[in-house]
Motif scaffolding. Structure first.
Motif, PDB file in Angstrom:
ATOM      1  N   TRP A 139     -19.063  -4.489 103.719  1.00  0.00           N
ATOM      2  CA  TRP A 139     -19.123  -3.644 104.916  1.00  0.00           C
ATOM      3  C   TRP A 139     -18.701  -4.430 106.151  1.00  0.00           C
ATOM      4  N   ILE A 140     -19.202  -5.656 106.272  1.00  0.00           N
ATOM      5  CA  ILE A 140     -18.823  -6.485 107.421  1.00  0.00           C
ATOM      6  C   ILE A 140     -17.320  -6.782 107.370  1.00  0.00           C
ATOM      7  N   TYR A 143     -15.433  -3.819 108.651  1.00  0.00           N
ATOM      8  CA  TYR A 143     -15.532  -3.696 110.109  1.00  0.00           C
ATOM      9  C   TYR A 143     -14.542  -4.632 110.804  1.00  0.00           C
TER      10      TYR A 143
END
Length: 643
Positions: A139-140, A143
């Motif tokens: 997820w990071i 982003y």
């Protein structure tokens, strides 16, 4: 600008997008080079991807341990308590159950005991933790990557906009507006979408392949070699299919640009299309362009779409080989059931990223085809750079001198040859002549919209090629026959002529050009919103707004190219009076077909075939009975005759 006189030759087929084979590798390297400013974040993306993949790769091994705990508990419960594992194996061999003995030898059991639920729970929780941490890292990574890609697209759009500002007018005249717009919008959007959808997946897939392959060799190098047998088959299929799809992707984005250009023409010329009942003709052309786009898109998507089922077949073939051989090795005791289970998962994880990489081929090909179309704009020849520092007249008085000026749009067709002309400060110079004589070209050369081939043009004794274009054009105001207004209020459109203009300045310019008289009749006055089509005001009123904009700029040199052609007779008289006041003390070039508007000009130039054939004032040229007299008589004296 191209609406007047002979325009530059249109580019041939060689300049059309996609007309030459796409240099895939060079374009890919160049696109990756655009990501260089984001290299620090890209390193972070790779590190996060590696961490996510490492945790995800450990998952099947831990789950395999959980399977071994369950299987060992089931088998151990069937064995008599109080014996050791070695005694149980010996008993099985003595009973002739060699396969069962081999199976027991390949695992760790405690005879008489069932499933160790404590160890099983700890192992399952460990697997869940690994997968959860892997998801967080992923997820990071997503982003950060979204920011990288969108900033890259932002930079590309800015670079293309700056490039367009540096392109010569001849390039823009030779390009279909819809196609150029498609390159700046659709193609850059497609590039960013391609980067967004492929970079993360590509990084994750490559790392997954490496990690899974290492785990497979650690568990069983024999099964790993079996799994690798299918890799060359998959690679060969991908390369062959991608090579056949690439020309179709090039044709797809070329057709997108062609269709965009046709739609842009139809929309901007909707009134004329309707007036001439040409809807059917435009509809047929639209169907043809749309059909070409459909065919190219269908071929591109269908051919590239066959990669996925081909890879699925190879993946299933790999699964069958691993399952059969792995089952035999479990039966022989050389591998545990959990290890085979983990290996089967790894074989799936191994072929899945390969299939994902293969399925990205169509996205990558489409994105690179779009990138090449953008790079074609970026590589277009630019205007000559301004000298640094640029020369400037001590004070702009408005003297313009042509010395032996030569110019041609087409290298093989001379237009202006050896033109000499002296325009003194404050003079009003009218330029007349038949269509194609070079009238608009003359003032385009003064503005440096085009560069001369020979001779010099001097502004107050300074060669304009030694000046920066900003300094040159800062001293010149221009009003064209084709009006241009942007979406905004009337006041904003007028104030466009000078940075920092106040409302009082705007209204003063409007009063001088008779704009104020019709603006006051509008419900919102100067706050009336109009768009680039001038909705809400007439063609003549649009022209008056552009004239007011030029007046507000307060230039030392005025260029009026058929500036009153869309104005009614009464308004024309008002504008002529306002122009007379504005021209006082300023040098003015007035291009006109209606000779009634230039009778008071200080000098009238009559041009034919790029040369000045006559010059003088109105009365003198009439008395001479030459080209000007013939033009004048054709408008005011002679009856209409059949050509």
């Amino acid at each position: 600008m191209s609406g007047h006189g002979p325009g530059p030759a249109m580019r041939g087929a060689g300049g059309a997008p996609g007309a030459k084979p796409l240099d895939f590798r060079a374009s890919l390297r160049r696109l990756l080079g655009a990501l260089r400013p984001e290299r620090v974040r890209l390193v972070a993306v790779v590190v996060l991807g590696a961490a996510s993949v490492a945790l995800a790769v450990l998952g099947p091994k831990v789950l395999g341990d959980a399977t071994n705990i369950v299987f060992a508990g089931v088998i151990g419960q069937q064995l008599p308590a109080g014996v050791t594992q070695e005694q149980a194996i010996a008993t099985a061999r003595a009973a002739g159950e060699d396969r069962f003995a081999d199976l027991l030898g390949g695992m760790t059991v405690v005879p008489g005991e069932g499933i160790d639920f404590g160890a099983l729970g700890t192992t399952v929780l460990l697997a869940l933790g690994l997968y959860a941490a892997s998801a967080v890292f992923l997820w990071i990574q997503g982003y950060l990557l979204a920011g990288v890609v969108q900033r890259t697209g932002y930079t590309m759009r800015g670079d293309v906009q700056e490039k367009i500002d540096r392109l010569p007018l001849s390039y823009l005249d030779g390009e279909a507006r819809g196609d150029l717009l498609s390159r700046v919008t659709n193609d850059i959007d497609n590039v960013t979408q391609t980067l967004q959808q492929t970079l993360s997946q590509l990084i994750t897939s490559l790392l997954t392949v490496v990690g899974v392959l290492a785990m497979m060799f650690w568990l069983s190098w024999q099964l790993a070699l079996i799994a690798l047998v299918t890799v060359p088959v998959a690679a060969l299929l991908t390369v062959r299919i991608a090579g056949k799809a690439q020309p179709s992707f090039i044709a797809q984005w070329k057709s997108t640009g062609d269709l965009g250009g046709h739609v842009e023409e139809a929309f901007t010329g909707h009134d004329l299309v309707t007036a001439f009942n040409a809807q059917d003709d435009f509809g047929r052309r639209f169907d043809e362009e749309n059909g070409r786009l459909y065919e190219a898109s269908f071929r591109a998507q269908f051919i590239s779409g066959t990669i996925q089922p081909s890879m699925a077949f190879v993946s299933n073939l790999n699964y069958v080989l691993v399952a059969v051989v792995g089952g035999l090795r479990v039966a022989s005791g050389t591998l545990s059931l959990g290890e085979v289970q983990a290996f089967i998962q790894y074989s799936r994880q191994f072929t899945q990223p390969l299939a994902q990489i293969a399925s990205m081929a169509n996205l990558v090909q489409s994105g690179i085809a779009s990138a090449e179309r953008v790079f074609q704009v970026m590589d277009a020849p630019e205007v000559e750079p301004d000298p640094v520092p640029g020369a400037r007249p001590d004070g702009v008085r408005g003297q313009v001198v042509f010395e032996g000026v030569s110019f041609r749009y087409d290298p093989g067709t001379p237009l202006i040859t050896g033109l000499d002309l002296v325009v003194e400060p404050g003079q009003t110079v009218a330029v007349v002549g038949p269509t194609g004589a070079g009238k608009t070209t003359l003032v385009n050369l003064v503005m440096r919209f085009y560069e001369i081939d020979g001779g010099r043009i001097l502004l107050d004794g300074v060669d304009i090629r030694t000046m920066t274009r900003h300094d040159l054009r800062d001293a010149i105001g221009m009003v064209l026959q084709d009006t241009w207004l942007f979406r905004g209020t009337i006041a904003e459109n007028i104030a466009f002529g000078r940075v920092g203009a106040t409302q009082e300045d705007v209204e003063a310019a409007a009063r001088a050009t008779s704009v104020d008289r019709f603006v006051r009749s509008l419900p919102d006055g100067y706050d009336t919103v109009i768009d680039d089509e001038g909705g809400g005001v007439s063609a003549g009123e649009k022209q008056l707004i552009t004239i007011a904009r030029a007046f507000l700029s307060d230039p030392q040199i005025l260029i009026l190219d058929e500036a009153t052609s869309s104005v009614d007779t009464r308004t024309e008289m008002l504008v002529q009076h306002a122009m007379g006041e504005l021209r006082r003390g300023r040098t003015s070039f007035v291009i006109a077909h209606r000779l009634s508007t230039i009778r008071d000009a200080d000098v009238i130039l009559v041009m034919e075939h790029g040369a000045i054939v006559e010059q003088g004032d109105h009365e003198g040229l009439l008395a001479a009975g030459g080209a000007y007299a013939r033009l004048y008589q054709s408008q005011f004296a002679a009856p209409a005759v059949e050509a």
